[in-house]
Design an enzyme around this catalytic site. Structure first.
Site, PDB file in Angstrom:
ATOM      1  N   HIS A 126       0.777  -1.309  -0.075  1.00  0.00           N
ATOM      2  CA  HIS A 126       0.018  -0.078  -0.068  1.00  0.00           C
ATOM      3  C   HIS A 126       0.864   1.235   0.064  1.00  0.00           C
ATOM      4  O   HIS A 126       0.208   2.369  -0.326  1.00  0.00           O
ATOM      5  CB  HIS A 126      -0.861  -0.098   1.195  1.00  0.00           C
ATOM      6  CG  HIS A 126      -2.072  -1.014   0.928  1.00  0.00           C
ATOM      7  ND1 HIS A 126      -2.824  -1.265   0.094  1.00  0.00           N
ATOM      8  CD2 HIS A 126      -2.487  -2.083   2.085  1.00  0.00           C
ATOM      9  CE1 HIS A 126      -3.443  -2.264   0.306  1.00  0.00           C
ATOM     10  NE2 HIS A 126      -3.393  -2.844   1.364  1.00  0.00           N
ATOM     11  N   ASP A 163      -2.696 -10.523  -2.559  1.00  0.00           N
ATOM     12  CA  ASP A 163      -3.303 -10.117  -1.362  1.00  0.00           C
ATOM     13  C   ASP A 163      -4.858  -9.502  -1.606  1.00  0.00           C
ATOM     14  O   ASP A 163      -5.015  -9.096  -2.737  1.00  0.00           O
ATOM     15  CB  ASP A 163      -2.387  -8.765  -0.992  1.00  0.00           C
ATOM     16  CG  ASP A 163      -2.603  -8.495   0.595  1.00  0.00           C
ATOM     17  OD1 ASP A 163      -2.221  -8.892   1.557  1.00  0.00           O
ATOM     18  OD2 ASP A 163      -3.864  -7.683   0.632  1.00  0.00           O
ATOM     19  N   HIS A 165      -6.110  -7.266  -0.690  1.00  0.00           N
ATOM     20  CA  HIS A 165      -6.432  -5.670  -0.764  1.00  0.00           C
ATOM     21  C   HIS A 165      -5.670  -5.036  -2.097  1.00  0.00           C
ATOM     22  O   HIS A 165      -4.479  -5.807  -2.415  1.00  0.00           O
ATOM     23  CB  HIS A 165      -5.485  -4.893   0.470  1.00  0.00           C
ATOM     24  CG  HIS A 165      -6.468  -5.165   1.538  1.00  0.00           C
ATOM     25  ND1 HIS A 165      -6.082  -6.060   2.481  1.00  0.00           N
ATOM     26  CD2 HIS A 165      -7.508  -4.931   2.328  1.00  0.00           C
ATOM     27  CE1 HIS A 165      -6.788  -6.289   3.466  1.00  0.00           C
ATOM     28  NE2 HIS A 165      -7.705  -5.551   3.353  1.00  0.00           N
ATOM     29  N   ASP A 244      -4.539 -12.751   3.245  1.00  0.00           N
ATOM     30  CA  ASP A 244      -5.871 -12.324   3.904  1.00  0.00           C
ATOM     31  C   ASP A 244      -7.059 -12.699   3.044  1.00  0.00           C
ATOM     32  O   ASP A 244      -8.311 -12.330   3.525  1.00  0.00           O
ATOM     33  CB  ASP A 244      -5.597 -10.961   4.352  1.00  0.00           C
ATOM     34  CG  ASP A 244      -4.999 -10.017   3.424  1.00  0.00           C
ATOM     35  OD1 ASP A 244      -4.693 -10.464   2.063  1.00  0.00           O
ATOM     36  OD2 ASP A 244      -4.857  -8.934   3.621  1.00  0.00           O
TER      37      ASP A 244
HETATM   38 ZN   LIG Z   1      -4.192  -7.155   2.616  1.00  0.00          ZN
END
Ligand SMILES: [Zn+2]
Length: 315
Positions: A126, A163, A165, A244
């Site tokens: 991120h 991931d 996200h 995740d």
């Molecule tokens: Zn994540």
């Protein structure tokens, strides 16, 4: 296969505070499982060096480095945003986490390992050029990728990110760099709520619905990632390995099984063998449910090591 395992004690000392899901126990759960299953000793262990400013400035602004240095508390915590928190050890941990990916590239390029896994925290995908967010301070995978491009003159590298996200930081850093193919799957709409950009010849973003599972994930990878990777022919493959999206991880809606992480890991290894001489640099991103995280990292490592998913290694 000789698989490097790169970590550093500093990665245990970064602490974003009580009740934060991104804990040092994530790494110890992984290592406990690898030790009890006899895999830990089969890996080639390396301590992550601290990334240098010169290496960081390939992917981050000077202002970003200065901001983090100024924000670092001498005791207690400093909150950069509601999710992203520094304690006094955070910058050292972040420098080691990014340094691990850089070191992995060196190990592969000089033949000391065939592939590598960086078991590090804080995670990185991120972190944008000038923005820490989403638990991430420096973009670890981008640091490794930039090192392969700048230090070794590789012309085509791929970053794959499973991931749950979106890897907004990685997208931001390599937005206009067509030496980098960025393939990702992620729950959408979901954190970090960055706008969905159109796909290009060097960006394959595959949003997944919150109810998605194995079928949707495998379909996305098979139909979109694989043709892009085969067209692009990367000389090194980087993996933002987040776990995740697992059904036991309550961080997200997407519900993958252990076997999906085995499957995608083996697929990545196979794709890397086609054009990249098997060179894979993988680094830990998310994954917050300790048991599924440890099991799936084991499966990921078995794929890198060329071991059967279930077989006990020969000692
Ligand atoms: Zn994540």
């Amino acid at each position: 296969m000789h698989t490097a395992y790169i970590s550093h004690p500093a990665c245990h000392l970064h602490d974003p505070g009580e009740d934060h899901p991104e804990t040092a126990r994530r790494i110890s759960s992984i290592e406990d499982r690898l030790i009890s299953n006899g895999l830990f000793d089969l890996l080639r262990h390396f301590e992550a060096p601290a990334i240098t400013d010169r290496q960081l400035l390939r992917i981050h602004s000077e202002g970003h480095l200065a901001m983090l240095q100024a924000a670092l508390p001498t005791d207690g915590y400093f909150r950069l945003d509601p999710d992203t928190v520094l304690n006094p050890a955070s910058l050292e941990a972040a420098r080691r986490a990014a340094g691990a990916a850089v070191h992995a590239v060196d190990l592969l390029m000089d033949g000391r390992a065939d592939n590598a896994f960086c078991c590090v925290r804080p995670p990185g995908h991120h972190a944008e050029r000038a923005q820490a967010m989403g638990f991430c301070l420096f973009n670890n995978i981008a640091a490794g990728a930039a090192h392969a491009l700048e230090e070794y003159g590789l012309e085509r590298i791929a970053i794959v990110d499973f991931d749950v996200h979106h890897g907004n930081g990685t997208e931001d850093i390599f937005l206009d760099d067509d030496r980098v193919l960025f393939c990702s799957t992620f729950q959408h709409p979901f954190y970090p709520f960055t706008p969905l950009l159109e796909n290009t010849h060097h960006r394959i973003s595959v949003p997944l619905d919150a109810t998605a599972g194995s079928v949707e994930f495998r379909g996305a990878v098979t139909e979109l990632w694989v043709p892009a990777l085969q067209r692009f022919r990367p000389q090194m493959v980087f993996v933002s390995a987040g776990f995740d999206a697992h059904r036991d991880d309550d961080m997200s809606g997407v519900s993958l099984e252990d076997d999906d992480f085995r499957w995608v890991s083996e697929l990545i290894v196979e794709q890397a063998a086609r054009s990249a001489a098997g060179r894979v640099v993988s680094t830990l991103e998310g994954g917050y449910e300790y048991r599924s995280l440890a099991r799936c990292v084991e499966l990921h490592l078995r794929a890198l090591m060329g071991l059967d998913p279930g077989a006990l290694p020969d000692r």
